[in-house]
Each structure stands twice: as C-alpha cells, then as structure tokens.
Motif scaffolding. Structure first.
Motif, short mmCIF file in Angstrom:
data_model
loop_
_atom_site.label_atom_id
_atom_site.label_comp_id
_atom_site.label_asym_id
_atom_site.label_seq_id
_atom_site.Cartn_x
_atom_site.Cartn_y
_atom_site.Cartn_z
N LEU A 91 -2.78 -6.91 1.55
CA LEU A 91 -2.54 -5.65 0.82
C LEU A 91 -1.18 -5.66 0.15
O LEU A 91 -1.03 -5.22 -0.99
CB LEU A 91 -2.66 -4.46 1.78
CG LEU A 91 -4.05 -4.18 2.34
CD1 LEU A 91 -3.98 -3.14 3.44
CD2 LEU A 91 -5.00 -3.74 1.24
N MET A 142 1.16 1.40 3.82
CA MET A 142 0.47 1.75 2.58
C MET A 142 1.17 2.90 1.87
O MET A 142 1.28 2.91 0.64
CB MET A 142 -1.00 2.11 2.84
CG MET A 142 -1.87 0.90 3.13
SD MET A 142 -1.82 -0.38 1.86
CE MET A 142 -2.55 0.47 0.48
N ARG A 155 -0.43 0.01 9.35
CA ARG A 155 -1.08 -0.11 8.04
C ARG A 155 -0.97 1.18 7.25
O ARG A 155 -0.69 1.17 6.07
CB ARG A 155 -2.54 -0.51 8.20
CG ARG A 155 -3.19 -0.75 6.85
CD ARG A 155 -4.57 -1.31 6.96
NE ARG A 155 -4.54 -2.57 7.69
CZ ARG A 155 -5.57 -3.08 8.31
NH1 ARG A 155 -6.73 -2.48 8.30
NH2 ARG A 155 -5.47 -4.23 8.95
#
Length: 181
Positions: free
Chosen positions: A19, A124, A120
C-alpha cells in the motif's frame, strides 16, 4: 519472537508495504505530471493577485495537514499505545489470513492481529494526508502556474511518506511490549 510467528506476522505486514509503495508512486506520478505540464508550457503563470490569496490558504491547509501527520505518528504509532488500544478494542477480524493466524497462535496472535489492523488504519490515514498535501500543491500549481510550489509540497509529502515507511521494526517492538506485560 518465535520464528514461525515472526514469519507469519511479516507476511501479513507486507500488505502495508505494498500500500505504501502504491501511495508513494501516486505522489511521484503527480509530481512528474506537474513537471511535464510545466516543461511543455501547458500551464501559464498567473498574476500576483491569484498567487497570494490561494497560496496563503493552501499553505495554511498544508501546514495543518503536516502537523496532523506528526501528531498521529507521535500519538498513535507508539508500540505501547498500539498494544493498549489493541487489547481494549473489539475488532472483527474479517481477513482470512488474520483469522488463520489467530487460530494458529492463540491469544497473543489476537492482540497482534488487532495491532496489525490498527496500524494499517493509522498508516492509511497518514499516507492519505501526505498524498493530499501533494494534491494541494498540484492544484495550486494548476491555478498559479508556479512549479516551485508543487515541488515544495511534493518534497514535504515525500518526506512524510518516507518517515512513515512501514518498517517491520514497529511490529517487533509491539511484540516485545506484548511479551513484557
């Protein structure tokens, strides 16, 4: 850290790196598009009136966003605080990989899986804010025609992404904190 446990956590954590690479590539691409537009003269510099008002507003927004990145890093990405939040939260583990991980290793894996989920989420948000800073610079570049603004915002954004690279060290520190309790 047990070797099999460590390998499994590293495998699960790899998604964060993928990511990160995607967001990093997006920021670099936006900067390159700005450079190409500037090189071909597609964007013409505007007058001083447009530069001052829009530049001031965007600068204030970018500074607030940058402060938010540093605040989140200091507040939410501390291993001890991550473990405490993971122990208190009741998160539903929907990922098959995480469910298998919990079934295989038990209670510590449950806390570790929740830590991975929280990490996460926090990453993000931080990475999206860094991406937004570049987007602000690109919008200001399109409006004013000043490539320097895009480059400054791009460097700030890249710096924010680099200091928030998802290294495996944070997971190891979380595991150490979990074992010390």
């Amino acid at each position: 850290m047990e070797e099999t446990f460590r390998k499994k956590v590293r495998h699960l954590y790899r998604v964060n790196r993928i990511l990160w690479i995607g967001i990093f590539s997006g920021v670099v691409t936006l900067i390159l598009v700005g450079l190409i537009l500037h090189q071909f003269g597609s964007i013409v510099p505007q007058g001083a009136q447009a530069k001052s008002s829009i530049g001031t507003i965007f600068l204030i927004i970018a500074l607030v966003l940058l402060y938010l990145v540093f605040y989140m890093k200091r507040t939410y990405l501390e291993p001890k605080k991550l473990i405490i939040r993971a122990q208190k939260k009741t998160l539903e583990v929907t990922s098959v990989d995480l469910a298998d991980f919990i079934a295989e290793f038990g209670e510590k894996a449950d806390v570790m899986a929740k830590t991975l989920i929280l990490l996460r989420r926090y990453y993000m948000v931080i990475w999206s804010i860094a991406n937004l800073i570049t987007l602000l610079g690109f919008i200001e570049f399109v409006v004013t025609g000043e490539i320097r603004i895009l480059m400054i915002y791009g460097v700030v954004s890249l710096y924010s992404l680099i200091i928030n690279y998802p290294s495996f060290g944070i997971i190891e520190r979380c595991y150490e904190k979990l074992n010390s309790e």
